[in-house]
Design an enzyme around this catalytic site. Structure first.
Site, PDB file in Angstrom:
ATOM      1  N   ASP A  94       2.969  -0.221  -3.705  1.00  0.00           N
ATOM      2  CA  ASP A  94       1.890   0.634  -3.205  1.00  0.00           C
ATOM      3  C   ASP A  94       2.209   2.299  -3.164  1.00  0.00           C
ATOM      4  OD1 ASP A  94       0.980  -1.755  -3.158  1.00  0.00           O
ATOM      5  OD2 ASP A  94       0.497  -1.770  -0.987  1.00  0.00           O
ATOM      6  N   CYS A 135       8.144  -6.219  -1.408  1.00  0.00           N
ATOM      7  CA  CYS A 135       7.298  -5.239  -1.292  1.00  0.00           C
ATOM      8  C   CYS A 135       5.923  -5.924  -0.939  1.00  0.00           C
ATOM      9  CB  CYS A 135       7.031  -4.686  -2.497  1.00  0.00           C
ATOM     10  SG  CYS A 135       6.245  -3.028  -2.385  1.00  0.00           S
ATOM     11  N   ASP A 136       4.987  -5.366  -0.542  1.00  0.00           N
ATOM     12  CA  ASP A 136       3.694  -5.543   0.066  1.00  0.00           C
ATOM     13  C   ASP A 136       3.069  -6.862  -0.459  1.00  0.00           C
ATOM     14  OD1 ASP A 136       4.392  -3.350   1.267  1.00  0.00           O
ATOM     15  OD2 ASP A 136       2.427  -2.577   1.101  1.00  0.00           O
ATOM     16  N   LYS A 137       2.839  -6.773  -1.867  1.00  0.00           N
ATOM     17  CA  LYS A 137       2.055  -8.092  -2.426  1.00  0.00           C
ATOM     18  C   LYS A 137       2.883  -8.926  -2.929  1.00  0.00           C
ATOM     19  CE  LYS A 137      -1.226  -5.455  -1.250  1.00  0.00           C
ATOM     20  NZ  LYS A 137      -0.469  -4.368  -0.963  1.00  0.00           N
ATOM     21  N   GLU A 459      -5.637   0.613  -1.104  1.00  0.00           N
ATOM     22  CA  GLU A 459      -5.314   1.293   0.515  1.00  0.00           C
ATOM     23  C   GLU A 459      -5.530   2.596   0.545  1.00  0.00           C
ATOM     24  OE1 GLU A 459      -1.235   0.027   1.028  1.00  0.00           O
ATOM     25  OE2 GLU A 459      -1.869  -2.298   1.298  1.00  0.00           O
ATOM     26  N   SER A 485      -3.108   0.692   4.399  1.00  0.00           N
ATOM     27  CA  SER A 485      -1.645   0.535   4.337  1.00  0.00           C
ATOM     28  C   SER A 485      -1.227   0.175   5.675  1.00  0.00           C
ATOM     29  CB  SER A 485      -0.823   1.609   3.802  1.00  0.00           C
ATOM     30  OG  SER A 485       0.629   1.541   4.195  1.00  0.00           O
TER      31      SER A 485
END
Length: 569
Positions: A94, A135-137, A459, A485
């Site tokens: 991201d 990481c985020d996903k 985001e 985010s």
């Protein structure tokens, strides 16, 4: 890659699935392929095949250390008598894609990660699985695959980045995004921004605050799918290597005991995870991701469960972006287990839930193993919280009949009524903010950025960072059918559902409509009658899809509402 030198015991009884591709003369071609990568006859005959799925790549610090960690996991698997087989899947980060068209790929990548791991493990008949992500996903993507496959599995988090230092203060990527807004107001020069960007990310690891990656690592530990204490260990800490080795050993033991992920991923476990997220002031993205993981685990979970748990759970974490501290600070304070203990003492966390370490949380998170640092103030007592209620709220009203999500931790202003400033794309809103066109009291609406409309539900960290940098973090509200985010802060309402692309009320708004946000009463509404909204809907026409082929178009056709996790299956 010599698999034949370690773990000589006969574990052939553990080859529940892999025997389909390794036993019998008819499987000679398959065995030939395994021999080509260094697997011996004796190993194929006597040891289970364990997948090691990693999101390692060279593009981002979040994933940079995963290859080295995977090597430790493989050592642990070999020592325990298994055959480790490493493979990679994708990551869209991201922080790089943010604010561009490329950000539409981020949430979509969650589904691709889950699908690709499922296909490799299913296709090669692997017996068990360790996933590594940073990481985020990538975290929820790998957990969705674990829940879907329901094979003995362990998750390993790559760990948090250490904070940088700028002019004597600790900084994270959050300060870099906010510097963009500060520059637009003339508060920072370009050279100052450049100096900050060169200091904010000093090495490997995920974004250091309690943004989405660290929110989800905390949630995964609370779900029981990670070895206790692993959520807060920094990426560059040698304890990560030790954790990796133990994860490899442990997955073979889970296979031996035939312990499956859904034995951990119960309704009680998801309630535990939500309690931890809201008590620490975690990212709104946890709503999407926990809903999606629960769906894969066949657990009944609803968006309103987040609000109910948040209402009864205080915020005890003083974590960025709404607070002062980073994940390495939490680790120094004693790690996530001190959060779990605090919540358990007040009845907000059930320590009888199981985890992959074996047994229950009560067996693993005591002060003898995870002592609390004296006088730490990263995590407060439940009796002396930062806020009496948790960090997330679900709003409803005639603007969000299916719900919308807001992070309330650290937000001082909980009520606002103002004129709608309408933007049908994030970039247009961002430029308007940089030009100084948004004033105190405005309600910025960014629509057609939902799961279908984006597609991909971008985001808005670039937008929120710019608003905060201009001093509008509390006096301007931002509403979107997209996402925020975990590093976003301010008056931000996302995941508005139904989204604009399917004719949700957000699509019917016009410039100047009066919007009211009332967090205390969980309301998000526009000052329009039902008759007026229906009249506008009758004259409304959906815009054409932004993509008519490829992965984005396929996702837009398949994806569900954000209110149920924006899943495609």
């Amino acid at each position: 890659m010599d698999h034949s030198k370690n773990g000589g015991s006969d574990n052939s009884a553990l080859k529940h699935l892999s025997r389909e591709i390794t036993e019998g003369v008819e499987r000679a071609p398959a065995r030939a392929y395994f021999h080509a990568v260094g697997v011996s006859d004796s190993d194929l005959d006597s040891k289970p095949l364990i997948g090691v799925a990693s999101t390692w790549n060279e593009m981002t610090p979040c994933q940079a250390n995963l290859s080295d960690l995977a090597a430790q996991v493989k050592q642990g698997i070999r020592a325990a008598g298994g055959i480790p087989l490493e493979f990679n899947t994708i990551s869209v980060t991201d922080g790089i894609a943010m604010g561009t068209e490329g950000m539409k790929a981020s949430l979509i990548s969650r589904e691709a990660i889950a699908d690709s791991i499922e296909l490799v493990v299913f296709g090669h008949r692997l017996d068990a699985l360790v996933t590594l992500a940073g990481c985020d996903k990538t975290l929820p993507g790998t957990l969705m695959a674990i829940a879907r496959l329901n094979l003995p599995s362990v998750f390993l988090y790559g760990g948090s980045i250490m904070p940088g230092t700028y002019r004597g203060k600790k900084v994270t990527i959050q300060q870099v995004f906010e510097a963009v807004g500060a520059h637009s107001k003339g508060v920072m020069t370009f050279d100052e921004v450049r100096d900050l960007e060169n200091r904010a990310c000093p090495g490997a690891g995920a974004c250091g605050g309690l943004f989405t990656a660290n929110t989800m690592s905390s949630a995964v530990e609370a779900l029981g799918m990670m070895l206790p204490g692993g959520a807060s260990i920094p990426a560059v800490d040698g304890r990560k290597f030790q954790e990796g080795f133990r994860a490899g050993e442990r997955v073979v033991q889970l296979l031996r005991e035939d312990v499956r992920p859904r034995e951990m991923l119960t309704r009680r476990a998801f309630e535990n995870a939500i309690s931890v997220v809201v008590a620490m002031g975690g990212s709104t993205n946890a709503v999407l991701h926990l809903l999606a993981i629960a769906r894969e685990a066949n657990v009944s979970l609803d968006i309103d469960d987040f609000d109910a748990i948040s209402r009864r759970t205080p915020v005890i974490g003083d974590m960025q972006p709404g607070g002062r501290y980073t994940m390495p600070d939490l680790d120094e304070a004693g790690g996530l287990p001190i959060v779990l203990r605090r919540l358990a003492e007040a009845g907000h966390f059930d320590t009888s839930a199981r985890n992959v370490a074996g047994g229950t949380f009560a067996d693993h998170i005591g002060p003898e193993r995870f002592p609390e640092t004296p006088d730490q103030d990263v995590i407060r007592d439940v009796a002396n919280p930062r806020y009496r209620e948790g960090g997330l709220a679900i709003l409803r009203g005639n603007l969000a009949p299916e719900g919308a999500v807001v992070k309330v931790a650290g937000v001082k202003n909980t009520e606002l009524t103002g004129p709608a400033r309408i933007f049908d794309q994030e970039e247009v809103a961002f430029q308007a903010i940089l030009r100084g066109e948004i004033q105190a009291g405005d309600v910025v609406v960014i629509r057609f950025e939902g799961p279908k409309g984006g597609p991909g539900m971008r985001e808005m960290l670039a937008v929120t960072g710019a608003l905060v940098g201009q001093g509008h973090g509390e006096d301007v509200a931002l509403i979107t059918d997209g996402r925020f985010s975990g590093a976003s802060r301010g008056f931000c309402i996302g995941h508005v559902a139904p989204e604009a692309m399917v004719g949700g009320p957000i699509a019917l708004l016009r410039e100047g409509d009066r919007i009211t946000i009332d967090i205390a009463n969980r309301r998000l509404s526009v000052d329009l009658s039902d008759e007026e909204l229906q009249a506008r809907l009758r004259s409304w026409t959906a815009p054409p899809p932004r993509y008519d082929h490829g992965a984005l178009a396929k996702y837009a056709r398949l994806v569900s509402s954000a209110s149920v996790g924006a899943v495609t299956g």
